[in-house]
Design a protein around this motif. Structure first.
Motif, PDB file in Angstrom:
ATOM      1  N   LEU A 170       0.908  -0.996   0.101  1.00  0.00           N
ATOM      2  CA  LEU A 170      -0.106   0.105  -0.011  1.00  0.00           C
ATOM      3  C   LEU A 170       0.938   1.241   0.067  1.00  0.00           C
ATOM      4  O   LEU A 170       1.938   1.420   0.743  1.00  0.00           O
ATOM      5  CB  LEU A 170      -0.902   0.080   1.303  1.00  0.00           C
ATOM      6  N   CYS A 171       0.549   2.166  -0.849  1.00  0.00           N
ATOM      7  CA  CYS A 171       1.103   3.496  -0.901  1.00  0.00           C
ATOM      8  C   CYS A 171       0.678   4.288   0.345  1.00  0.00           C
ATOM      9  O   CYS A 171      -0.394   4.468   0.764  1.00  0.00           O
ATOM     10  CB  CYS A 171       0.642   4.385  -2.055  1.00  0.00           C
ATOM     11  N   THR A 172       1.567   4.645   1.177  1.00  0.00           N
ATOM     12  CA  THR A 172       1.519   5.275   2.403  1.00  0.00           C
ATOM     13  C   THR A 172       1.569   7.073   2.276  1.00  0.00           C
ATOM     14  O   THR A 172       2.135   7.653   3.422  1.00  0.00           O
ATOM     15  CB  THR A 172       2.144   5.020   3.550  1.00  0.00           C
ATOM     16  N   CYS A 173       1.470   7.667   1.044  1.00  0.00           N
ATOM     17  CA  CYS A 173       1.462   8.890   0.903  1.00  0.00           C
ATOM     18  C   CYS A 173       0.602   9.575   1.659  1.00  0.00           C
ATOM     19  O   CYS A 173      -0.566   8.765   1.824  1.00  0.00           O
ATOM     20  CB  CYS A 173       1.891   9.284  -0.552  1.00  0.00           C
ATOM     21  N   SER A 174       0.740  10.975   1.964  1.00  0.00           N
ATOM     22  CA  SER A 174      -0.246  11.630   2.390  1.00  0.00           C
ATOM     23  C   SER A 174      -1.603  11.603   1.671  1.00  0.00           C
ATOM     24  O   SER A 174      -2.693  11.363   2.343  1.00  0.00           O
ATOM     25  CB  SER A 174       0.185  13.063   2.570  1.00  0.00           C
ATOM     26  N   GLU A 175      -1.731  11.585   0.432  1.00  0.00           N
ATOM     27  CA  GLU A 175      -2.766  11.507  -0.352  1.00  0.00           C
ATOM     28  C   GLU A 175      -3.568  10.430  -0.190  1.00  0.00           C
ATOM     29  O   GLU A 175      -4.750  10.238   0.069  1.00  0.00           O
ATOM     30  CB  GLU A 175      -2.410  11.696  -1.943  1.00  0.00           C
ATOM     31  N   CYS A 176      -2.975   9.169  -0.199  1.00  0.00           N
ATOM     32  CA  CYS A 176      -3.477   7.974  -0.213  1.00  0.00           C
ATOM     33  C   CYS A 176      -3.993   7.736   1.266  1.00  0.00           C
ATOM     34  O   CYS A 176      -5.392   7.288   1.465  1.00  0.00           O
ATOM     35  CB  CYS A 176      -2.742   6.788  -0.417  1.00  0.00           C
ATOM     36  N   ILE A 177      -3.197   8.021   2.320  1.00  0.00           N
ATOM     37  CA  ILE A 177      -3.803   7.784   3.772  1.00  0.00           C
ATOM     38  C   ILE A 177      -4.795   8.765   3.972  1.00  0.00           C
ATOM     39  O   ILE A 177      -5.978   8.366   4.727  1.00  0.00           O
ATOM     40  CB  ILE A 177      -2.589   8.037   4.529  1.00  0.00           C
TER      41      ILE A 177
ATOM     42  N   PRO B  42      -5.507   7.557  -5.636  1.00  0.00           N
ATOM     43  CA  PRO B  42      -6.036   8.912  -6.204  1.00  0.00           C
ATOM     44  C   PRO B  42      -5.016   9.481  -6.977  1.00  0.00           C
ATOM     45  O   PRO B  42      -5.091  10.350  -7.626  1.00  0.00           O
ATOM     46  CB  PRO B  42      -6.208   9.669  -4.782  1.00  0.00           C
ATOM     47  N   HIS B  43      -3.830   8.528  -7.408  1.00  0.00           N
ATOM     48  CA  HIS B  43      -2.851   9.244  -8.142  1.00  0.00           C
ATOM     49  C   HIS B  43      -2.397   8.059  -8.895  1.00  0.00           C
ATOM     50  O   HIS B  43      -2.614   6.893  -8.643  1.00  0.00           O
ATOM     51  CB  HIS B  43      -1.795   9.998  -7.494  1.00  0.00           C
ATOM     52  N   ASP B  44      -1.433   8.390  -9.862  1.00  0.00           N
ATOM     53  CA  ASP B  44      -0.904   7.389 -10.732  1.00  0.00           C
ATOM     54  C   ASP B  44       0.378   6.905 -10.110  1.00  0.00           C
ATOM     55  O   ASP B  44       0.961   7.156  -9.169  1.00  0.00           O
ATOM     56  CB  ASP B  44      -0.197   7.782 -12.103  1.00  0.00           C
TER      57      ASP B  44
HETATM   58 ZN    ZN Z   1      -0.106   7.501  -2.681  1.00  0.00          ZN
END
Ligand code: ZN
Length: 96
Positions: free
Chosen positions: A34-41, A94-96
């Protein structure tokens, strides 16, 4: 003075937020991909918070959970919604 300025509405706290954030932190360790960037979280948090019942209280007052059975049911509801939110965002980020 505007009505909204006459009262401290910032002292309204949605307890669901705290519980949801803690549950996301707990569950994401099970999803190493799982991507844990701010946008995804934040996307996961928004998804979950739109699905669980809110729990507003005035921050000056202590949290009151009289009925532990009801509280357990609520925690299970959050648990399930976080699970769904992680799956939703991981398959449709929410992003590529
Ligand atoms: Zn992300």
């Amino acid at each position: 003075m505007a009505f909204k300025d006459r009262y401290d509405f910032d002292s309204l706290v949605n307890e669901a937020e705290e519980l949801v954030v803690a549950e996301i932190e707990k569950q994401i360790s099970g999803y190493p991909e799982l991507c844990t960037c701010s946008e995804c979280i934040l996307d996961i948090a928004a998804y979950v918070l739109n699905r669980v019942r809110p729990r507003y209280r005035v921050s000056l007052l202590d949290a009151i959970y009289v009925d532990t059975e009801e509280r357990d049911a609520y925690l299970r509801e959050i648990d399930q919604a976080v699970h769904d939110g992680i799956l939703k965002v991981s398959t449709n980020p929410p992003h590529d």
